[in-house]
Design an enzyme around this catalytic site. Structure first.
Site, PDB file in Angstrom:
ATOM      1  N   SER A  52      -7.114  16.587  -3.711  1.00 20.85           N
ATOM      2  CA  SER A  52      -7.262  18.004  -3.392  1.00 20.85           C
ATOM      3  C   SER A  52      -8.238  18.237  -2.237  1.00 20.85           C
ATOM      4  O   SER A  52      -8.104  19.205  -1.495  1.00 20.85           O
ATOM      5  CB  SER A  52      -7.727  18.757  -4.640  1.00 20.85           C
ATOM      6  OG  SER A  52      -8.960  18.236  -5.094  1.00 20.85           O
ATOM      7  N   ALA A 125     -12.678  10.851  -2.458  1.00 29.88           N
ATOM      8  CA  ALA A 125     -13.108   9.783  -3.369  1.00 29.88           C
ATOM      9  C   ALA A 125     -13.405  10.413  -4.721  1.00 29.88           C
ATOM     10  O   ALA A 125     -13.606  11.635  -4.823  1.00 29.88           O
ATOM     11  CB  ALA A 125     -14.354   9.087  -2.840  1.00 29.88           C
ATOM     12  N   GLU A 145      -3.731   3.914   0.023  1.00 35.31           N
ATOM     13  CA  GLU A 145      -5.009   4.322   0.618  1.00 35.31           C
ATOM     14  C   GLU A 145      -5.713   3.101   1.216  1.00 35.31           C
ATOM     15  O   GLU A 145      -6.278   3.159   2.299  1.00 35.31           O
ATOM     16  CB  GLU A 145      -5.902   4.972  -0.443  1.00 35.31           C
ATOM     17  CG  GLU A 145      -5.407   6.358  -0.848  1.00 35.31           C
ATOM     18  CD  GLU A 145      -6.114   6.901  -2.082  1.00 35.31           C
ATOM     19  OE1 GLU A 145      -6.887   6.171  -2.716  1.00 35.31           O
ATOM     20  OE2 GLU A 145      -5.868   8.080  -2.409  1.00 35.31           O
ATOM     21  N   LYS A 163     -19.606  14.207  -6.250  1.00 34.25           N
ATOM     22  CA  LYS A 163     -19.083  12.843  -6.259  1.00 34.25           C
ATOM     23  C   LYS A 163     -20.166  11.792  -6.027  1.00 34.25           C
ATOM     24  O   LYS A 163     -19.912  10.606  -6.135  1.00 34.25           O
ATOM     25  CB  LYS A 163     -18.000  12.698  -5.175  1.00 34.25           C
ATOM     26  CG  LYS A 163     -16.933  13.771  -5.181  1.00 34.25           C
ATOM     27  CD  LYS A 163     -15.962  13.577  -6.309  1.00 34.25           C
ATOM     28  CE  LYS A 163     -14.805  14.565  -6.290  1.00 34.25           C
ATOM     29  NZ  LYS A 163     -13.858  14.374  -5.213  1.00 34.25           N
TER      30      LYS A 163
HETATM   31  C1  5RP Z   1      -6.386   9.600  -4.979  1.00 31.79           C
HETATM   32  C2  5RP Z   1      -7.806   9.525  -4.560  1.00 31.79           C
HETATM   33  C3  5RP Z   1      -8.491  10.817  -4.220  1.00 31.79           C
HETATM   34  O1  5RP Z   1      -9.034  10.722  -2.948  1.00 31.79           O
HETATM   35  C4  5RP Z   1      -9.574  11.063  -5.240  1.00 31.79           C
HETATM   36  O2  5RP Z   1      -8.988  11.047  -6.536  1.00 31.79           O
HETATM   37  C5  5RP Z   1     -10.283  12.398  -5.003  1.00 31.79           C
HETATM   38  O3  5RP Z   1      -9.445  13.457  -5.337  1.00 31.79           O
HETATM   39  P1  5RP Z   1      -9.958  14.969  -5.222  1.00 31.79           P
HETATM   40  O4  5RP Z   1     -10.231  15.221  -3.772  1.00 31.79           O
HETATM   41  O5  5RP Z   1      -8.809  15.785  -5.744  1.00 31.79           O
HETATM   42  O6  5RP Z   1     -11.177  15.085  -6.064  1.00 31.79           O
HETATM   43  O7  5RP Z   1      -8.407   8.497  -4.485  1.00 31.79           O
HETATM   44  O8  5RP Z   1      -5.907   8.350  -5.408  1.00 31.79           O
END
Ligand code: 5RP
Length: 282
Positions: A52, A125, A145, A163
């Site tokens: 997202s 991440a 990725e 994060k």
């Molecule tokens: C997907 C990922 C995303 O970058 C990670 O889960 C972060 O997601 P978000 O921006 O929705 O918090 O690694 O595999």
């Protein structure tokens, strides 16, 4: 499908609780900063990760208008990000198309070394430590990725302040691991041998079927104790894992395609970060 926790609605106690509006504005601010600092109109190939957060990177790039973006091609790390890029009116180039272009027309990539064809890769991440080692794969796209990151000159990891963690797995519950379905039980047993507590195949919901990846594989979420970070390597002698050592051990298991620990073997390239982090790693 996400791992069991954390989510925006069920944050673990050690993650700051933020309202949805605050979270979204923090994500947007991090992405706007990342694009302002690491995007250049002269670029031709831009990697776009999954999740997202990175949607705001696409928003910020698209806002620069066709005069900047029309000559650019965007390499997505999964089907979701391909749709996102297309939806913003930007041009998608798949990983195989990029590699075919690079091998058929090397002159299109002047000065490229080490197969780093992509000018910059923006991705989110799930958790980032003080040295910008990251856990990724909450959206199950970790393999592509890693391929896009490998093909990029620079990996800009965009993450809001929730994060950040002093160590990987201090707040995020588990390491996502992409596995061949036929070997899933074998991999689960081997992860327990490495110290994981109750690794589970990610499902579409409680009691539902496994959630498949874009590659037709499954994700196992493997909870480990928090990993060591820079300066604590001496503890590794006591059997504790660093991001690199755990990633290498998991990669060595038969049936594992890739692991969601992103810690460059050449070492992190840390930058001073604000509360809304746009980190850069090679
Ligand atoms: C997907 C990922 C995303 O970058 C990670 O889960 C972060 O997601 P978000 O921006 O929705 O918090 O690694 O595999």
């Amino acid at each position: 499908t996400r791992p069991p926790s954390p989510t925006n609605t069920h944050p673990p106690h050690h993650r700051p609780i933020m309202t949805t509006d605050l979270i979204e504005s923090a994500k947007r601010a991090a992405c706007q900063r990342a694009v302002a600092e690491h995007f250049d109109p002269s670029f031709r190939y831009i990697g776009i990760g999954s999740g997202s957060t990175v949607a705001y990177v696409v928003e910020a790039i698209a806002a620069q208008g066709p005069s900047v973006t029309s000559g650019m091609q965007f390499i997505p790390s999964g089907s979701g990000s391909a749709a996102l890029v297309r939806g913003a009116g930007l041009s998608v180039l798949s990983i195989p198309e990029l590699l075919a272009l690079a091998s058929g027309s090397p002159s299109s990539f002047p000065g490229v070394t080490n197969r780093q064809y992509i000018d910059v890769y923006f991705d989110g991440a799930d958790e980032v430590d003080a040295q910008l080692a990251a856990i990724k794969g909450g959206g199950a796209c970790l393999f592509q990725e890693k391929v896009v990151a490998r093909l990029s000159k620079k990996f800009v990891c965009v993450a809001d302040s929730r994060k950040r963690a002093p160590r990987l797995l201090a707040s995020w519950p588990a390491v996502p691991v992409e596995v061949a379905p036929v070997a899933a039980d074998l991999v689960r047993l081997a992860l327990v041998d490495l110290g994981a507590r109750n690794p589970v195949v990610r499902t579409k919901g409680p009691g539902a079927a496994p959630a498949g990846t874009d590659n037709g594989n499954w994700i196992i979420d493997a909870p480990f104790a928090p990993l060591l970070t820079a300066g604590e390597e001496g503890e590794a002698e006591k059997g504790k894992w660093t991001p690199e050592s755990l990633a290498a051990a998991i990669k060595g298991i038969l049936g594992v395609l890739e692991v969601g620990i992103f810690a460059g073997p050449t070492g992190p390239q840390a930058k001073a970060l604000g509360p809304d982090a746009a980190g850069v790693r090679p």
